[in-house]
Design a protein around this motif. Structure first.
Motif, PDB file in Angstrom:
ATOM      1  N   SER A  96       0.841  -1.229   0.225  1.00 46.19           N
ATOM      2  CA  SER A  96       0.025  -0.034   0.066  1.00 46.19           C
ATOM      3  C   SER A  96       0.946   1.195   0.133  1.00 46.19           C
ATOM      4  N   ALA A  97       0.469   2.402  -0.259  1.00 43.67           N
ATOM      5  CA  ALA A  97       0.954   3.694  -0.121  1.00 43.67           C
ATOM      6  C   ALA A  97       1.462   4.056   1.172  1.00 43.67           C
ATOM      7  N   GLY A  98       0.483   3.666   2.165  1.00 44.93           N
ATOM      8  CA  GLY A  98       1.049   3.742   3.423  1.00 44.93           C
ATOM      9  C   GLY A  98       2.244   3.014   3.960  1.00 44.93           C
ATOM     10  N   ASP A  99       2.222   1.620   3.418  1.00 40.75           N
ATOM     11  CA  ASP A  99       3.407   0.837   3.567  1.00 40.75           C
ATOM     12  C   ASP A  99       4.769   1.341   3.039  1.00 40.75           C
ATOM     13  N   PHE A 100       4.850   2.036   1.793  1.00 39.83           N
ATOM     14  CA  PHE A 100       5.960   2.744   1.168  1.00 39.83           C
ATOM     15  C   PHE A 100       6.139   3.804   1.949  1.00 39.83           C
ATOM     16  N   ILE A 101       5.337   4.631   2.440  1.00 43.66           N
ATOM     17  CA  ILE A 101       5.818   5.806   3.286  1.00 43.66           C
ATOM     18  C   ILE A 101       6.338   5.171   4.522  1.00 43.66           C
ATOM     19  N   ARG A 102       5.630   4.534   5.154  1.00 43.57           N
ATOM     20  CA  ARG A 102       6.453   3.808   6.549  1.00 43.57           C
ATOM     21  C   ARG A 102       7.946   3.480   5.976  1.00 43.57           C
ATOM     22  N   GLU A 103       8.267   2.634   4.892  1.00 47.86           N
ATOM     23  CA  GLU A 103       9.604   2.223   4.626  1.00 47.86           C
ATOM     24  C   GLU A 103      10.232   3.615   4.588  1.00 47.86           C
ATOM     25  N   LEU A 104       9.867   4.647   3.755  1.00 51.55           N
ATOM     26  CA  LEU A 104      10.596   5.882   3.655  1.00 51.55           C
ATOM     27  C   LEU A 104      11.128   6.461   4.803  1.00 51.55           C
ATOM     28  N   HIS A 105      10.240   6.376   5.790  1.00 55.22           N
ATOM     29  CA  HIS A 105      10.391   7.041   7.264  1.00 55.22           C
ATOM     30  C   HIS A 105      11.778   6.346   7.867  1.00 55.22           C
ATOM     31  N   MET A 106      12.132   5.164   7.162  1.00 56.28           N
ATOM     32  CA  MET A 106      13.173   4.322   7.973  1.00 56.28           C
ATOM     33  C   MET A 106      14.428   5.181   7.591  1.00 56.28           C
ATOM     34  N   ILE A 107      14.529   5.926   6.601  1.00 54.86           N
ATOM     35  CA  ILE A 107      15.512   6.608   6.184  1.00 54.86           C
ATOM     36  C   ILE A 107      15.494   8.203   6.313  1.00 54.86           C
ATOM     37  N   HIS A 108      14.616   8.638   7.073  1.00 52.33           N
ATOM     38  CA  HIS A 108      14.284  10.094   7.648  1.00 52.33           C
ATOM     39  C   HIS A 108      14.751  11.159   6.649  1.00 52.33           C
ATOM     40  N   PRO A 109      14.022  11.256   5.460  1.00 50.68           N
ATOM     41  CA  PRO A 109      14.515  12.122   4.376  1.00 50.68           C
ATOM     42  C   PRO A 109      14.197  13.765   4.818  1.00 50.68           C
ATOM     43  N   ARG A 110      15.196  14.449   4.577  1.00 50.27           N
ATOM     44  CA  ARG A 110      15.087  15.809   4.823  1.00 50.27           C
ATOM     45  C   ARG A 110      14.279  16.316   3.402  1.00 50.27           C
ATOM     46  N   ALA A 111      14.571  15.702   2.204  1.00 55.50           N
ATOM     47  CA  ALA A 111      13.886  16.168   1.041  1.00 55.50           C
ATOM     48  C   ALA A 111      13.542  14.929   0.198  1.00 55.50           C
ATOM     49  N   VAL A 112      12.528  15.093  -0.522  1.00 56.10           N
ATOM     50  CA  VAL A 112      12.055  13.822  -1.251  1.00 56.10           C
ATOM     51  C   VAL A 112      11.988  14.421  -2.771  1.00 56.10           C
ATOM     52  N   MET A 113      13.021  14.206  -3.803  1.00 57.93           N
ATOM     53  CA  MET A 113      12.807  14.488  -5.005  1.00 57.93           C
ATOM     54  C   MET A 113      11.933  13.441  -6.122  1.00 57.93           C
ATOM     55  N   VAL A 114      10.756  14.142  -6.492  1.00 58.50           N
ATOM     56  CA  VAL A 114      10.020  13.312  -7.233  1.00 58.50           C
ATOM     57  C   VAL A 114       9.310  14.300  -8.382  1.00 58.50           C
ATOM     58  N   GLY A 115       8.785  13.653  -9.473  1.00 61.18           N
ATOM     59  CA  GLY A 115       8.147  14.675 -10.366  1.00 61.18           C
ATOM     60  C   GLY A 115       6.692  14.792  -9.941  1.00 61.18           C
ATOM     61  N   ASN A 116       5.782  15.765 -10.515  1.00 62.79           N
ATOM     62  CA  ASN A 116       4.529  16.061  -9.795  1.00 62.79           C
ATOM     63  C   ASN A 116       3.595  14.910 -10.061  1.00 62.79           C
ATOM     64  N   ASP A 117       3.928  14.125 -11.051  1.00 65.62           N
ATOM     65  CA  ASP A 117       3.156  12.909 -11.260  1.00 65.62           C
ATOM     66  C   ASP A 117       3.439  11.643 -10.962  1.00 65.62           C
ATOM     67  N   PHE A 118       4.256  11.729  -9.893  1.00 68.37           N
ATOM     68  CA  PHE A 118       4.735  10.216  -9.246  1.00 68.37           C
ATOM     69  C   PHE A 118       3.671   9.707  -8.406  1.00 68.37           C
ATOM     70  N   ARG A 119       3.524   8.676  -8.686  1.00 74.52           N
ATOM     71  CA  ARG A 119       2.253   7.680  -7.913  1.00 74.52           C
ATOM     72  C   ARG A 119       3.136   6.568  -7.355  1.00 74.52           C
TER      73      ARG A 119
END
Ligand SMILES: Cc1cc2nc3c(=O)[nH]c(=O)nc-3n(C[C@H](O)[C@H](O)[C@H](O)COP(=O)(O)O)c2cc1C
Ligand SMILES: Nc1ncnc2c1ncn2[C@@H]1O[C@H](COP(=O)(O)OP(=O)(O)OP(=O)(O)O)[C@@H](O)[C@H]1O
Length: 175
Positions: A96-119
């Motif tokens: 799920s999207a929430g699960d992916f966000i949980r994984e990203l929290h593991m690396i404590h990003p100060r900035a996430v670079m993605v295009g506007n159409d990122f899904r």
């Protein structure tokens, strides 16, 4: 540079760019250079979160421009510290999207670079507004071809299919 499976990297701070990055073309190179520069400014490691095979190749049968080894080599040349290489398959697509966000929290990003159409997430349910609820999302200005069109892996695949290698190769930018 170190290469990791999903859910195996933890960091107390990072700057991350996410995407298929197939070909690591000139547009990708700009995103990644900017991300590496920001990571130096912030004093934290740079991370590319990417997929093998590229989701468009897996789901739509698109031609693959670079093998995962070649992609890793190009990311290394650009000065990236860590690559998270997610094996993209039916199982991964169920996350799920929430699960992916949980994984990203593991690396404590100060900035996430993605295009506007990122899904992201099962059935592409997650979008940039959801990502912004959790992280600082840094937009990147589009890098375009001489004719004004945004450089993309799709455009490069099309040119190659039409036998226009002379036009495709400068967009890849690895000559
Ligand atoms: C956790 C996760 C689950 C995904 N599940 C799906 C899916 O069910 N269907 C789909 O077409 N793409 C899925 N994707 C792929 C995304 O739609 C997208 O292709 C990927 O995040 C790469 O972004 P980019 O295509 O902008 O480079 C998923 C991506 C992530 C991170
Ligand atoms: N020409 C470009 N200029 C600036 N950023 C770009 C450009 N192309 C891709 N990016 C960014 O690089 C990241 C990875 O993009 P992605 O791998 O989806 O590239 P793509 O070339 O658009 O692929 P595809 O054509 O297969 O959709 C995203 O954040 C995307 O916004």
């Amino acid at each position: 540079m170190r290469v990791h499976d999903t859910e195996s990297l933890t960091l107390s701070g990072s700057v991350v760019a996410i995407g298929a990055f197939d070909g690591v073309h000139r547009g990708h190179q700009t995103v990644i250079r900017e991300m590496v520069r920001k990571s130096h400014l912030e004093g934290v490691p740079s991370v590319v979160y990417t997929f093998d095979p590229p989701p468009r190749a897996y789901s739509q049968g698109a031609q693959i421009l670079t093998s995962s080894d070649e992609k890793i080599q190009r990311l290394k040349n650009l000065g990236v510290d860590h690559v998270i290489m997610a094996k993209f398959d039916e199982n991964y697509m169920k996350r799920s999207a929430g699960d992916f966000i949980r994984e990203l929290h593991m690396i404590h990003p100060r900035a996430v670079m993605v295009g506007n159409d990122f899904r992201f997430g099962n059935k592409r349910a997650g979008d940039v507004s959801l990502l912004k609820e959790h992280f600082t999302v840094q937009p990147v200005r589009p890098v375009c071809c001489p004719d004004g069109e945004r450089i993309s892996s799709t455009r490069i695949r099309e040119l190659m299919m039409q036998g226009k290698q002379d036009q495709a190769l400068p967009l890849l930018g690895w000559m």
